[in-house]
Each structure stands twice: as structure tokens, then as C-alpha cells.
Design an enzyme around this catalytic site. Structure first.
Site, PDB file in Angstrom:
ATOM      1  N   GLU A 196      -1.531  -3.356  -6.216  1.00 44.57           N
ATOM      2  CA  GLU A 196      -2.165  -2.098  -5.802  1.00 44.57           C
ATOM      3  C   GLU A 196      -2.930  -1.400  -6.930  1.00 44.57           C
ATOM      4  OE1 GLU A 196       0.972   0.177  -3.994  1.00 44.57           O
ATOM      5  OE2 GLU A 196       1.415  -1.374  -2.516  1.00 44.57           O
ATOM      6  N   GLU A 236       3.289  -8.512   3.338  1.00 44.01           N
ATOM      7  CA  GLU A 236       4.240  -7.443   3.661  1.00 44.01           C
ATOM      8  C   GLU A 236       4.052  -7.023   5.116  1.00 44.01           C
ATOM      9  OE1 GLU A 236       4.168  -4.284   0.753  1.00 44.01           O
ATOM     10  OE2 GLU A 236       3.800  -5.679  -0.903  1.00 44.01           O
TER      11      GLU A 236
END
Length: 372
Positions: free
Chosen positions: A159, A264
């Protein structure tokens, strides 16, 4: 209670005529598992919490062995846990995860080596660039080096991008500059030559953020540094899955010569307090009954949307099975999902293929049916 602990999945009736299903019963054999059905296509993974890694949740352990051939730790390899002091490392749980993978022939994806969130407190208090660089270097060399050849892959950087595709304003960007991602992969390549190295992020199927991720990956490659894949997290809402953007992302990322993973995956069914999708763990909103509409169970109409969403996604994954390397669900069953507490604590969400009693849901049957 689950009387026979998955000795028999039983019969699941699916009546979803609005989505083209026939109203017929589907027999789910005790021998049917996602990892077996999709073994020639891509790995099927799940996220594991501490109790599951230590095999203290017996129902989860049965399901993990049966259904999954890949696993990612939810939290135990993040820096605040594994590197809690400047010269202190806590490898206990990560070692247990590696042992679990070996025991059940599950490939471990280590997560997340460099991430701006869930940092130990001493790192957040560092003021000078040299100290941050020293932590950064020591952390990668020590942690990645310890598990080289013991884990299949690493989410090396997690991220690092904003929604518009620019670099996220993090301590690493501020102190080390925009090349910190390339340097993280360079150090990981040196420390873990026998481990696949990935960049992982959410919303990178969206055009602007995707462009930023592609530029980041090309920068790493241009520096002569190895990057083996990209992880698209896949935190989507069942009623609004951006299938066209996901497909375009598979095409564009794989054109860079790297694997594409969905790392995810969960499909939320609850109202979102904001416009659009997000997955920033620091975002919070206030609880209200309106924001928790299914506390006593999921209506059939919403279950149907969840089922159709997973069917559509796996159709797409199968279309690109030569380019998709892994599909990992973010949790073993609904009770484990982070979406029960994010972005509003205390809610009841239903985003996975197995319910709170570890029973397969209609979405599971729909995903299995695609291979029959």
C-alpha cells in the site's frame, strides 16, 4: 454446532432464478475442495490469525487443510509484531506459521515486509532519515533473510500508493524518498533470492491507481531489480464489483511479465459510510443500526448477490488462469473477517465462502460449479 466437523457438507439448495440458476439441490461431497477443484488453475489461499496458526481453533484447522493450499498471515509478520524493538525480533509465531505450512503442504505468502501502518512505536518516533534507513535495511535483511526458502513469497511493499496513483505520504516516502520501494525490493532480492517478491495494494484495479502501480513496477524493473508479481487485494462490495476494471488490470499487469494475484478477497454486503470502495485500516465511522442491517441473518436476496458476485469473479479468474497465480480469501470464515469491525466496529458482515459455523455457503457451490 457442527456435529460431524465437515465429514459431510450435506446438501445446499440454491434458488436464484433471477441470476439464471435452476432451483435444484446441489450435493457437496465431503471430498470437494477449492484447492483440488482449482489445482490446475491457480492457488487457493486464506488469511490466518494467531489461533489458527497455533491450531487452537479445531474447526478452522479442519477447513484449512481441506480447502486451501496457500496462506497469508493476517498480522503476525507485520513489523509491530515481528520487530517490536530496535534490536528485538519476535519470530515465534512466524516460525509456527512456517511449520504449519510444511505440515499441511500449504505455500506461505509472508505479509507485509514494508508497510506504513502497524509500525512499532519506536519507528514512528524516529526523526532523522539515517535512523529510518537503518531500520528499513535491518528489518528487510533480518526478516526476509530468516524465511528465505521457507516461505513461497513476500508482500515486500504494501500500500505505497494514494488513490490518484501518486506515492502515499508515509514515513518512508518522507525520510527515504520516492525510490524506497525499489530499494526495498533490491534488499529483499539480496536477502531472499529463493522467494517470490510482490507488490500488494488495494484499489489498483482502478485506472488512476493502476497507472501508478504500473509506473512503480516499471521503475523497479528498469533499475534491474526483481519483482515477480502484483497483488490486487480485492476488498469489493458484492453489489458493485468492478469487473471491467479488474479484467483490464489483469491484462495490463501481466503484460509487464509478472504474476497477478488476488490477495485479500472478500465481498462486503453492508452499507459503506463513504462513496466508493476503500481498504485503509485507519478509516473509522460511527456505529448505527442502519449501518448494521443484517445482524440477525442475511436475507436471501442479498445472499443471491453475494453468490452471483463470486461466480462472476471466478469466471473472470478462470478466463485468465494462465496469468492469475493465486486467489486468497481474507479469512477462513465470516466470523474471522476484518469487515465485522471495519470501518464500523460491532457489525455483522458475510463476505466469505464459509459461514460462522464453517459451513459452505451458496457462493461456495457456485464457485465449485464453474469447474464441473
Amino acid at each position: 454446532m457442527i456435529k460431524n466437523k465437515f465429514n459431510r457438507f450435506g446438501i445446499i439448495a440454491i434458488c436464484l432464478l433471477s441470476f439464471g440458476y435452476s432451483c435444484a439441490q446441489k450435493n457437496i461431497s465431503k471430498n470437494i475442495s477449492l484447492k483440488e477443484v482449482y489445482k490446475k488453475d491457480f492457488l487457493i489461499g486464506t488469511a490466518l490469525n494467531g489461533r489458527q496458526i497455533e491450531e487452537k481453533d479445531s474447526n478452522a484447522v479442519v477447513l484449512i487443510q481441506q480447502q486451501f493450499n496457500a496462506a497469508t498471515p493476517e498480522n503476525i509478520m507485520k513489523s509491530e509484531v515481528i520487530h517490536p524493538g530496535w534490536d528485538t525480533y519476535n519470530f515465534d509465531m512466524a516460525d509456527k506459521l512456517v511449520a504449519l505450512g510444511k505440515k499441511y503442504k500449504i505455500k506461505i505468502n509472508a505479509h507485509a515486509l514494508i508497510w506504513h501502518s502497524q509500525l512499532p512505536g519506536y519507528v514512528r518516533r524516529l526523526k532523522d532519515a539515517d535512523s529510518v534507513k537503518q531500520f528499513f535495511t535491518n528489518h528487510i535483511k533480518t526478516v526476509a533473510g530468516r524465511y528465505d526458502g521457507k516461505v513461497f513469497s513476500w508482500d515486500v511493499v504494501n500500500e505505497a500508493l494514494e488513490e490518484d496513483g501518486t506515492m502515499r505520504k508515509s514515513i518512508f516516502l518522507e525520510k527515504l524518498g520516492p525510490d524506497f520501494v525499489t530499494e526495498a525490493f533490491r534488499l529483499a532480492q539480496q536477502a531472499a533470492p529463493n522467494t517470490e517478491l510482490y507488490y500488494n495494494d488495494y484499489n489498483i484495479e482502478q485506472p488512476k491507481k493502476r497507472a501508478g502501480a504500473i509506473a512503480l513496477i516499471k521503475k523497479i524493473q528498469a533499475a534491474g531489480v526483481r519483482i515477480d508479481g502484483v497483488g490486487i487485494q480485492g476488498h469489493w462490495r458484492a453489489s458493485n464489483i468492478p469487473l471491467k476494471d479488474i479484467e483490464q488490470s489483469i491484462v495490463e499487469f501481466s503484460a509487464l511479465g509478472i504474476k497477478v494475484m488476488f490477495t485479500e478477497l472478500d465481498l462486503g454486503v453492508l452499507p459503506n459510510p463513504w462513496d466508493g470502495d476503500a481498504a485503509d485500516v485507519n478509516m473509522k465511522a460511527e456505529y448505527s443500526a442502519k449501518m448494521n442491517p443484517y445482524a440477525n441473518g442475511l436475507p436471501d436476496s442479498v445472499e443471491a448477490k453475494l453468490t452471483k458476485g463470486y461466480e462472476d469473479l471466478f469466471k473472470l479468474f478462470l478466463k485468465y488462469k494462465g496469468k492469475v497465480g493465486r486467489v486468497t480469501f481474507w479469512g477462513v470464515n465470516d466470523s474471522q473477517s476484518w469487515l465485522n469491525g471495519w470501518p464500523i466496529p460491532g457489525r455483522t458482515n458475510y463476505p466469505l465462502l464459509f459461514d460462522r459455523n464453517f459451513k459452505p455457503k451458496p457462493a461456495f457451490d457456485a464457485v465449485i460449479k464453474l469447474k464441473k
